[in-house]
Design an enzyme around this catalytic site. Structure first.
Site, short mmCIF file in Angstrom:
data_model
loop_
_atom_site.label_atom_id
_atom_site.label_comp_id
_atom_site.label_asym_id
_atom_site.label_seq_id
_atom_site.Cartn_x
_atom_site.Cartn_y
_atom_site.Cartn_z
N CYS A 1 0.86 -1.34 0.18
CA CYS A 1 -0.05 0.01 -0.12
C CYS A 1 0.81 1.24 -0.10
O CYS A 1 0.37 2.16 -0.25
CB CYS A 1 -1.02 0.14 1.36
SG CYS A 1 -2.03 -1.36 1.11
N HIS B 1 -2.92 7.01 3.34
CA HIS B 1 -3.41 5.85 2.79
C HIS B 1 -4.71 5.57 3.41
O HIS B 1 -5.10 5.64 4.58
CB HIS B 1 -2.34 4.58 3.20
CG HIS B 1 -3.01 3.16 2.90
ND1 HIS B 1 -3.63 3.16 1.59
CD2 HIS B 1 -2.99 2.05 3.56
CE1 HIS B 1 -4.06 1.79 1.68
NE2 HIS B 1 -3.58 1.19 2.77
N ASN C 1 -10.05 0.40 1.43
CA ASN C 1 -8.67 0.42 1.04
C ASN C 1 -8.28 -0.18 -0.47
O ASN C 1 -8.35 -1.22 -0.47
CB ASN C 1 -7.94 -0.38 2.35
CG ASN C 1 -6.51 -0.62 2.18
OD1 ASN C 1 -5.87 -0.47 1.12
ND2 ASN C 1 -6.05 -1.02 3.00
N1 COA Z 1 -18.11 -7.62 11.23
C1 COA Z 1 -18.58 -8.05 12.55
N2 COA Z 1 -17.67 -8.42 13.64
C2 COA Z 1 -16.59 -8.60 13.29
C3 COA Z 1 -15.89 -8.21 11.95
C4 COA Z 1 -16.93 -7.93 11.05
N3 COA Z 1 -16.49 -7.51 9.73
N4 COA Z 1 -14.49 -8.20 11.90
C5 COA Z 1 -14.20 -8.82 13.21
N5 COA Z 1 -15.23 -8.72 14.03
C6 COA Z 1 -15.57 -9.18 15.57
C7 COA Z 1 -14.27 -9.89 15.87
O1 COA Z 1 -14.56 -11.28 15.62
C8 COA Z 1 -14.12 -9.36 17.38
O2 COA Z 1 -15.21 -10.20 18.00
P1 COA Z 1 -15.11 -11.04 19.57
O3 COA Z 1 -14.80 -10.00 20.44
O4 COA Z 1 -16.40 -11.74 19.65
O5 COA Z 1 -13.82 -11.86 19.41
C9 COA Z 1 -14.91 -8.24 17.45
O6 COA Z 1 -15.40 -7.75 16.00
C10 COA Z 1 -13.75 -7.22 17.65
O7 COA Z 1 -12.63 -7.41 16.83
P2 COA Z 1 -11.43 -6.76 16.82
O8 COA Z 1 -10.62 -7.11 15.84
O9 COA Z 1 -11.02 -6.34 18.11
O10 COA Z 1 -11.93 -5.29 16.12
P3 COA Z 1 -11.11 -3.80 15.91
O11 COA Z 1 -11.74 -2.81 16.69
O12 COA Z 1 -9.46 -4.33 16.08
O13 COA Z 1 -11.23 -3.63 14.15
C11 COA Z 1 -9.92 -3.92 12.32
C12 COA Z 1 -10.63 -4.81 13.58
C13 COA Z 1 -9.59 -5.02 11.21
C14 COA Z 1 -11.06 -3.06 11.60
C15 COA Z 1 -8.84 -3.11 12.80
O14 COA Z 1 -7.97 -3.81 13.41
C16 COA Z 1 -7.99 -2.57 11.65
O15 COA Z 1 -8.59 -1.82 10.97
N6 COA Z 1 -6.65 -2.83 11.45
C17 COA Z 1 -5.93 -2.61 10.45
C18 COA Z 1 -6.04 -3.16 9.10
C19 COA Z 1 -5.45 -2.58 8.04
O16 COA Z 1 -5.62 -1.35 7.85
N7 COA Z 1 -5.12 -3.38 7.10
C20 COA Z 1 -4.35 -2.81 5.81
C21 COA Z 1 -3.30 -2.13 6.01
S1 COA Z 1 -2.65 -1.48 4.46
#
Ligand code: COA
Length: 354
Positions: free
Chosen positions: A116, A257, A287
């Site tokens: 990215c 980004h 993204n």
């Molecule tokens: N819909 C509903 N629930 C979801 C879900 C979705 N699409 N994805 C995850 N969950 C759930 C998880 O299973 C978890 O459930 P649990 O508490 O029962 O285990 C809960 O939601 C919280 O998950 P968590 O991973 O803690 O959420 P978060 O607030 O960290 O958000 C991301 C997850 C992926 C959105 C976040 O971590 C993120 O943006 N990370 C960076 C990713 C990124 O930018 N990647 C590309 C970089 S170039």
């Protein structure tokens, strides 16, 4: 100025798939909700390429758009650099396909990959060629079709990404240098935190032709990437500002980004930048990997949000791990608008004469 020759951005363009996939569409595929996706990421919808739409096609569309914006003849282009992690094939490069399609007959062309962050790396590479006097005009593209490498049953990843291409035209300018500063970094020890395994030559198919197994899907440790990003963005912006000889307070717009609105807001806060400085279209694009920064800038310019003379911090982060920033002054004028303004002025003059 560190370089013998200055460089300035004179065009920006976009190439987008036509299909819009909303969060409500994804509710039908995985256990998720529009509310969860919007709250955790800021994304409402994204563009997804059809089976017929390819990385090279999106890149060519963005290139043509940027060339029209800049009002240049494709023969002026001496370098085509395409940042992508998802080329049509291992070779020919996407850059060579773009070079042929736009008629950049005098250009060198190659792809480069920094996930990215690729577009920031590609701009910095193009600036080196222009700054040294090797080339006078470069077409720099970020493009990705991540949807082909997503596990559409994995709600942790499939909700985040969209497809698209964004392009810049960078031209030599000996009066004014508008590529003010850059900063590039990598940390390969974090490669496993965001990767698409089994997609290259480390995946021998044991002489079975065609390979029987399907390729791997994008895998990500969301929390670790989140932590990495909210630190990498401020680090890169501060360092690129320092390279440019300006303070962070001199930046008019942060063009990060477009991965997640929470990451963007948190990074902006750490930089002491208010919401009025944030450029984002993550809500409608998701993204788009290497394309996200030029696509966000393109949308903001079309809306009139980025005015002439603005100092912009383009900042990327992603797989590798990689991160980096470029401080850019934006003074370009859309040549198509200038041409149509001219036509309407001429019409008005004719009407007043008759
Ligand atoms: N819909 C509903 N629930 C979801 C879900 C979705 N699409 N994805 C995850 N969950 C759930 C998880 O299973 C978890 O459930 P649990 O508490 O029962 O285990 C809960 O939601 C919280 O998950 P968590 O991973 O803690 O959420 P978060 O607030 O960290 O958000 C991301 C997850 C992926 C959105 C976040 O971590 C993120 O943006 N990370 C960076 C990713 C990124 O930018 N990647 C590309 C970089 S170039």
């Amino acid at each position: 100025m560190k370089f013998a020759h200055g460089a300035r951005l004179i065009g920006v363009g976009a190439g987008l798939p036509s299909a819009v996939v909303t969060n409500f569409d994804l509710e039908k595929l995985v256990d998720t909700s529009d509310e969860w996706i919007k709250t955790r990421t800021g994304i409402s919808e994204r563009r997804i390429a059809s089976d017929e739409e390819t990385t090279s096609q999106l890149a060519i569309a963005a290139a043509k758009d940027a060339i029209a914006f800049a009002g240049i003849d494709p023969n002026e282009i001496e370098l085509v650099v395409v940042a992508t992690s998802t080329p049509d094939n291992l070779y020919p490069s996407t850059a060579c396909m773009v070079q042929a399609a736009v008629g950049a007959k005098r250009a060198a062309a190659f792809d480069m990959e920094a996930a990215c962050t690729g577009i920031v790396y590609a701009l910095a590479v193009a600036q080196q060629f222009i700054g040294s006097g090797t080339f006078k005009c470069a077409l720099v593209i970020g493009v990705d079709i991540h949807s082909r490498f997503l596990n559409w049953a994995d709600r942790n990843t499939c909700i985040l990404f969209g497809d698209g291409a964004g392009a810049f035209i960078l031209q030599a300018d000996d009066k004014e240098n508008e590529m003010l500063g850059t900063y590039l970094r990598a940390d390969g020890s974090g490669g496993h935190l965001l990767h698409i395994p089994n997609t290259g030559s480390a995946y021998p198919h044991a002489g079975v032709v065609p390979p029987q197994a399907t390729h791997g899907f994008l895998e990500m440790n969301g929390k670790a990437i989140y932590e990495f990003a909210v630190n990498a963005v401020p680090e890169a912006v501060r360092a690129a500002c320092s390279d440019a000889g300006i303070g962070v307070e001199d930046v008019d717009f942060l063009i990060p980004h477009q991965a997640n609105m929470r990451i963007i807001k948190s990074a902006a806060e750490r930089l002491g930048m208010g919401p009025e400085k944030i450029i984002s279209n993550v809500n409608e694009m998701g993204n788009t990997s290497a394309a996200s920064i030029p696509l966000a800038m393109w949308a903001a310019i079309r809306k009139g949000q980025i005015s002439e003379g603005s100092t912009c911090a383009l900042v990327g982060f992603g797989g590798g791990l990689t991160w980096g920033a470029a401080i850019v002054k934006w003074t370009a004028v859309d040549q198509r608008k200038t041409a149509s303004d001219q036509i309407s002025t001429n019409k008005k003059v004719e009407a007043s004469k008759s």
